[in-house]
Design a protein around this motif. Structure first.
Motif, mmCIF file in Angstrom:
data_model
loop_
_atom_site.group_PDB
_atom_site.id
_atom_site.type_symbol
_atom_site.label_atom_id
_atom_site.label_comp_id
_atom_site.label_asym_id
_atom_site.label_seq_id
_atom_site.Cartn_x
_atom_site.Cartn_y
_atom_site.Cartn_z
ATOM 1 N N HIS A 134 1.310 -1.461 -0.276
ATOM 2 C CA HIS A 134 -0.048 -0.558 -0.064
ATOM 3 C C HIS A 134 0.957 1.008 -0.176
ATOM 4 C CE1 HIS A 134 -3.995 2.354 0.769
ATOM 5 N NE2 HIS A 134 -2.935 3.033 1.255
ATOM 6 N N GLU A 135 0.976 2.426 -1.126
ATOM 7 C CA GLU A 135 1.837 3.044 -1.186
ATOM 8 C C GLU A 135 1.243 3.934 -0.460
ATOM 9 O OE1 GLU A 135 -0.312 5.773 -4.799
ATOM 10 O OE2 GLU A 135 1.862 4.932 -5.185
ATOM 11 N N GLY A 136 0.695 4.648 0.472
ATOM 12 C CA GLY A 136 -0.028 5.782 1.218
ATOM 13 C C GLY A 136 0.424 5.371 2.134
ATOM 14 N N LEU A 137 1.041 4.084 2.500
ATOM 15 C CA LEU A 137 0.865 3.459 4.497
ATOM 16 C C LEU A 137 2.241 4.302 4.903
ATOM 17 C CD1 LEU A 137 -0.992 1.942 6.388
ATOM 18 C CD2 LEU A 137 0.423 -0.400 5.716
ATOM 19 N N PRO A 138 1.711 5.293 5.620
ATOM 20 C CA PRO A 138 3.816 5.654 6.634
ATOM 21 C C PRO A 138 4.209 4.321 7.502
ATOM 22 C CG PRO A 138 1.589 5.976 7.911
ATOM 23 C CD PRO A 138 0.947 5.743 6.478
ATOM 24 N N ILE A 139 5.076 4.698 8.044
ATOM 25 C CA ILE A 139 5.894 3.830 8.471
ATOM 26 C C ILE A 139 6.517 4.307 9.892
ATOM 27 C CG2 ILE A 139 8.470 2.199 8.355
ATOM 28 C CD1 ILE A 139 7.394 1.782 4.955
ATOM 29 N N VAL A 140 6.410 3.854 10.576
ATOM 30 C CA VAL A 140 7.257 4.411 11.932
ATOM 31 C C VAL A 140 8.680 3.361 12.609
ATOM 32 C CG1 VAL A 140 7.748 5.114 14.057
ATOM 33 C CG2 VAL A 140 5.800 5.403 12.852
ATOM 34 N N VAL A 165 8.962 6.935 5.223
ATOM 35 C CA VAL A 165 9.682 6.446 6.379
ATOM 36 C C VAL A 165 9.221 8.382 7.684
ATOM 37 C CG1 VAL A 165 11.174 6.179 8.206
ATOM 38 C CG2 VAL A 165 10.719 5.076 6.147
ATOM 39 N N VAL A 166 7.846 7.877 8.312
ATOM 40 C CA VAL A 166 7.528 9.486 8.683
ATOM 41 C C VAL A 166 8.617 9.731 10.551
ATOM 42 C CG1 VAL A 166 5.934 9.463 7.045
ATOM 43 C CG2 VAL A 166 5.836 8.970 9.901
ATOM 44 N N ALA A 167 9.001 8.210 10.885
ATOM 45 C CA ALA A 167 9.486 9.704 12.475
ATOM 46 C C ALA A 167 10.251 7.602 12.349
ATOM 47 C CB ALA A 167 8.334 8.854 13.130
ATOM 48 N N THR A 168 11.203 8.009 13.856
ATOM 49 C CA THR A 168 11.674 7.086 14.383
ATOM 50 C C THR A 168 11.892 6.853 15.949
ATOM 51 O OG1 THR A 168 13.601 6.811 12.053
ATOM 52 C CG2 THR A 168 13.972 5.804 14.819
ATOM 53 N N ILE A 169 11.223 6.286 16.399
ATOM 54 C CA ILE A 169 11.238 6.224 17.954
ATOM 55 C C ILE A 169 11.858 5.380 18.606
ATOM 56 C CG2 ILE A 169 9.413 5.814 19.766
ATOM 57 C CD1 ILE A 169 7.132 5.040 17.824
ATOM 58 N N LEU A 200 2.992 9.445 15.851
ATOM 59 C CA LEU A 200 1.397 9.024 16.039
ATOM 60 C C LEU A 200 0.895 9.893 15.225
ATOM 61 C CD1 LEU A 200 0.401 7.487 19.164
ATOM 62 C CD2 LEU A 200 0.818 6.005 16.949
ATOM 63 N N HIS A 201 1.775 11.461 15.820
ATOM 64 C CA HIS A 201 1.008 12.172 15.002
ATOM 65 C C HIS A 201 1.227 12.489 13.505
ATOM 66 C CE1 HIS A 201 0.603 16.896 13.955
ATOM 67 N NE2 HIS A 201 1.561 17.318 13.851
ATOM 68 N N LYS A 202 2.399 13.007 13.422
ATOM 69 C CA LYS A 202 3.459 12.695 12.836
ATOM 70 C C LYS A 202 2.583 11.811 11.353
ATOM 71 C CE LYS A 202 8.157 14.349 13.749
ATOM 72 N NZ LYS A 202 9.149 14.072 14.117
ATOM 73 N N ALA A 203 2.620 10.350 11.627
ATOM 74 C CA ALA A 203 1.746 9.046 11.049
ATOM 75 C C ALA A 203 0.290 9.844 10.762
ATOM 76 C CB ALA A 203 1.777 7.945 11.169
ATOM 77 N N GLN A 204 -0.780 10.317 11.280
ATOM 78 C CA GLN A 204 -1.631 11.096 11.385
ATOM 79 C C GLN A 204 -2.001 12.211 9.744
ATOM 80 O OE1 GLN A 204 -3.562 12.371 14.168
ATOM 81 N NE2 GLN A 204 -6.058 12.526 13.212
ATOM 82 N N VAL A 205 -0.618 12.968 10.251
ATOM 83 C CA VAL A 205 -0.317 14.204 9.462
ATOM 84 C C VAL A 205 -0.594 14.049 7.418
ATOM 85 C CG1 VAL A 205 0.790 15.908 8.539
ATOM 86 C CG2 VAL A 205 0.074 15.842 10.959
ATOM 87 N N TYR A 206 0.154 13.066 7.568
ATOM 88 C CA TYR A 206 1.026 12.325 6.326
ATOM 89 C C TYR A 206 -0.376 11.531 5.770
ATOM 90 C CZ TYR A 206 3.585 9.046 3.325
ATOM 91 O OH TYR A 206 3.150 8.450 2.322
ATOM 92 N N GLY A 207 -0.692 10.409 6.797
ATOM 93 C CA GLY A 207 -1.923 10.282 5.810
ATOM 94 C C GLY A 207 -3.420 11.050 5.805
ATOM 95 N N TYR A 246 3.041 13.430 -2.161
ATOM 96 C CA TYR A 246 2.878 13.227 -1.243
ATOM 97 C C TYR A 246 3.763 13.538 0.446
ATOM 98 C CZ TYR A 246 6.186 10.415 -2.452
ATOM 99 O OH TYR A 246 7.803 9.676 -3.167
ATOM 100 N N ASN A 247 4.648 14.516 0.308
ATOM 101 C CA ASN A 247 5.697 14.188 0.927
ATOM 102 C C ASN A 247 5.686 15.238 1.057
ATOM 103 O OD1 ASN A 247 6.945 15.204 -1.721
ATOM 104 N ND2 ASN A 247 8.560 14.849 -0.697
ATOM 105 N N MET A 248 4.921 16.646 0.977
ATOM 106 C CA MET A 248 5.260 17.933 0.931
ATOM 107 C C MET A 248 4.114 17.757 2.720
ATOM 108 S SD MET A 248 2.379 19.526 -1.656
ATOM 109 C CE MET A 248 3.249 20.310 -3.361
ATOM 110 N N PHE A 249 3.470 17.327 3.530
ATOM 111 C CA PHE A 249 3.190 17.606 4.935
ATOM 112 C C PHE A 249 4.952 17.919 5.571
ATOM 113 C CE2 PHE A 249 4.138 13.959 7.401
ATOM 114 C CZ PHE A 249 4.641 12.782 6.361
#
Length: 488
Positions: free
Chosen positions: A74-80, A98-102, A115-122, A137-140
């Protein structure tokens, strides 16, 4: 209900992460890397129902394959990603997901940030999919915030990014005009070609022509060799003319000719060269006022102002300040330049500030506080003098003092409530101990650390106040802070 897909081979780590995610109100689905697609099919997990994918530690070769499989799924799925990992060389299409590293050990705030970054991405991906354009998609990633002003800018960018029209970006200094220009280029058909910026106000007028168009050897004193100009460097790509309002009138005439005829000559040269560039321009000046004053050409203004984008000032979108703080702090941490946090009172004070320097001024403040209070929590009294409005500070502190302790639910109480809400098995009483056991010492240490962090946050980082809230001696709290590496 949205879910979080957790890919982790360690059952213990997967279980612990699942408890944390459930405590945060999320619904985790744990699978192992080998055969993960078959596992999600058996569990009837649809990619559209996922908020993000949380990926554990794997070797770089396995990680590269796994990330590509997730994107193909799924190409629109954010990955952490979980923890600091040795990453393979990823393509742009993969790294953008890859929107974040914990970091590990797992803590509350980084998980919330992810979680916030993933929500904004989605949200942004779904909005672009609705209008039939998911290229940007990466403008956010650069335009942080959820205010109506930022959402309007994202919408405008999605409409104009993949066109060839000239864009004029206006707004106060520090509002992110170059960020918009770079995103427009990155999401256009020219993204594989160069993005060449030039600040028209930073180059002396007598050198600006050479910078733009290049020069031949011997064209003037000091021209000891032929030089390629910015138009040639940007061939096939995008030329960003920053601070176009500072361009001298004679150069405005020459620029207008290049835009109209799409050709130019180097300084001192006779050969006409064809150019294929997209022009993006930006200024903090009022060009229409400059036209009436005779300092900017009206015909050039109409050539540049085909599609205007006006950037909002930070004071017009003060609701985005908490999100901007999270993003700026994440950048500090990712670049290993330290970390810092702001308590709620400080954020409220910052949200009422006028911000004449806009986002750039906010970024400078975060870096300054990270140096003065490394890995600490900044309260209202820690802010520089210009941010401290005495009346507002009194109001904020009074509000905090008026909060009743009974409304401040501790982490321990919240965990107990979450566990109590889990249905018992065969009607038996619900027990705190999980069925597969737990590391009691580690659990108690994590709980103690969380309570200390909360007390310090509520006390603005003042150790004496935090000790009073925990009903322990200040020296005891200092020892525990040293034990858990909590610096204030």
């Amino acid at each position: 209900m949205t879910q979080i897909l957790l890919i982790e081979d360690s059952k213990k780590l997967g279980h612990d992460l699942g408890i944390v995610l459930e405590f945060l109100g999320e619904q985790p689905v744990h699978v192992q890397r080998a055969g993960w697609t078959q596992q999600v099919e058996q569990l009837q997990v649809r990619p559209e129902a996922l908020k993000l994918v949380l990926v554990g530690h794997y070797k770089p070769t396995l990680m590269e394959v796994l990330l590509q499989e997730l994107i193909d799924w799924h190409e629109g799925l954010p990955i952490v990603l979980l923890g600091d990992q040795t990453m393979p060389d990823l393509t742009e299409s993969v790294s953008n997901r890859v929107v974040a590293t914990i970091p590990m050990p797992l803590s509350y705030q980084p998980m919330l940030d992810a979680l916030h970054k993933a929500q904004v991405y989605g949200d942004h991906y779904n909005r672009l999919r609705e209008i039939g354009n998911v290229r940007d998609y990466n403008m956010f990633r650069s335009l942080v915030g959820s205010s109506p002003a930022v959402q309007r800018i994202r919408q405008i960018m999605s409409q104009v990014a993949n066109t060839e029209v000239t864009v004029l970006i206006t707004g106060e200094s520090g509002t992110g005009k170059e960020v918009v220009a770079r995103n427009l280029h990155a999401n256009s058909r020219r993204s594989s070609k160069p993005f060449v910026p030039i600040n028209c106000g930073a180059i002396p007028p007598d050198l600006l022509e050479s910078e733009l168009f290049g020069h031949e050897k011997g064209a003037f004193t000091g021209a000891i060799s032929t030089r390629v100009g910015r138009f040639e460097l940007a061939q096939g790509g995008t030329l960003f003319l920053d601070e176009i309002g500072d361009m001298p009138l004679p150069m405005q005439v020459k620029l207008l000719r290049v835009i109209q005829e799409q050709c130019f000559e180097r300084v001192g040269g006779t050969k006409t060269m064809q150019t294929d560039v997209r022009i993006l321009a930006a200024t903090h000046r009022n060009l229409e006022t400059m036209i009436s004053e005779g300092t900017f050409r009206q015909d050039l203004f109409y050539r540049l102002n085909v599609f205007p984008i006006e950037m909002p000032s930070l004071r017009e979108r003060s609701a985005d300040i908490p999100y901007l703080l999270n993003e700026l702090i994440s950048r500090l941490e990712n670049s290993k330049r330290g970390s810092v946090r702001f308590n709620s009172a400080a954020i409220k004070v910052l949200s009422s500030y006028a911000w004449p320097g806009n986002v750039r001024e906010l970024a400078n403040l975060v870096e300054r506080m990270a140096i003065l209070h490394p890995h600490g929590v900044v309260g209202v009294h820690d802010l520089p003098h210009q941010f401290r409005d005495s009346q507002l500070m009194d109001e904020v502190l009074a509000e905090e003092a008026a909060l009743s302790d009974e409304h401040k639910i501790s982490v321990a109480e919240a965990v107990s409530e979450e566990i109590a809400a889990i249905p018992s098995i065969n009607g038996a009483d619900t027990h705190l101990l999980p069925l597969n056991g737990m590391d009691l010492k580690e659990y108690l240490n994590n709980l103690e650390r969380s309570l200390i962090e909360q007390a310090l946050d509520d006390s603005g980082g003042v150790v004496a106040r935090a000790a009073d809230r925990l009903n322990i001696r200040r020296t005891t709290l200092v020892e525990k802070m040293r034990k858990y590496d909590l610096q204030r």
